[in-house]
Scaffold this active site. Sequence first.
Site, PDB file in Angstrom:
ATOM      1  N   ASP A 287      -2.017  39.829  40.732  1.00 49.16           N
ATOM      2  CA  ASP A 287      -1.990  38.785  39.709  1.00 49.16           C
ATOM      3  C   ASP A 287      -0.628  38.591  39.076  1.00 49.16           C
ATOM      4  O   ASP A 287      -0.375  37.568  38.471  1.00 49.16           O
ATOM      5  CB  ASP A 287      -2.960  39.136  38.578  1.00 49.16           C
ATOM      6  CG  ASP A 287      -4.406  38.933  38.975  1.00 49.16           C
ATOM      7  OD1 ASP A 287      -4.661  38.511  40.100  1.00 49.16           O
ATOM      8  OD2 ASP A 287      -5.270  39.202  38.139  1.00 49.16           O
TER       9      ASP A 287
ATOM     10  N   LEU B  98      -2.098  47.244  38.888  1.00 47.69           N
ATOM     11  CA  LEU B  98      -1.966  48.393  39.776  1.00 47.69           C
ATOM     12  C   LEU B  98      -2.455  48.037  41.173  1.00 47.69           C
ATOM     13  O   LEU B  98      -3.277  47.140  41.347  1.00 47.69           O
ATOM     14  CB  LEU B  98      -2.790  49.570  39.245  1.00 47.69           C
ATOM     15  CG  LEU B  98      -2.517  50.024  37.820  1.00 47.69           C
ATOM     16  CD1 LEU B  98      -3.466  51.169  37.452  1.00 47.69           C
ATOM     17  CD2 LEU B  98      -1.081  50.453  37.641  1.00 47.69           C
TER      18      LEU B  98
END
Length: 128
Positions: free
Chosen positions: A46, A88
């Site tokens: 993202d 992550l």
Amino acid sequence: FQMDTTQESYVDLFPLDAIVYLTPDSENVLEDIDPSKVYVLGGLVDESIHKKLTLQRAQEQSLQTARLPIREYMVKAVNTKNYHSETLAINQVFDVLSTYYETRSWPSALKAGVSSGKGYVLPDAVKE
């Protein structure tokens, strides 16, 4: 951990109210792991081109969302690039979740999965 693969979508395999889509853009903090829930680890990045794409996808599917409690347990480290990211890789999220499940300690889990390159550290790791 036992894993299985399928071409079917998670929304076809599990009740919608049992699915929690993990996304760094969620307003909801994951406080504990509920064994009756199915946690979806987003496979999209993202932070570059597609901001909030995983959150948008979860909302379109009417799914619950949550984010790891990075802000709640970690602090921003001083770094030359002033870089801080809560996004992550899948393996890092898995490491955090599996360590938390074993230890029931978010600090231990976040230390195991959040690399220093993300710009976050545990408060006791901050050097004066």
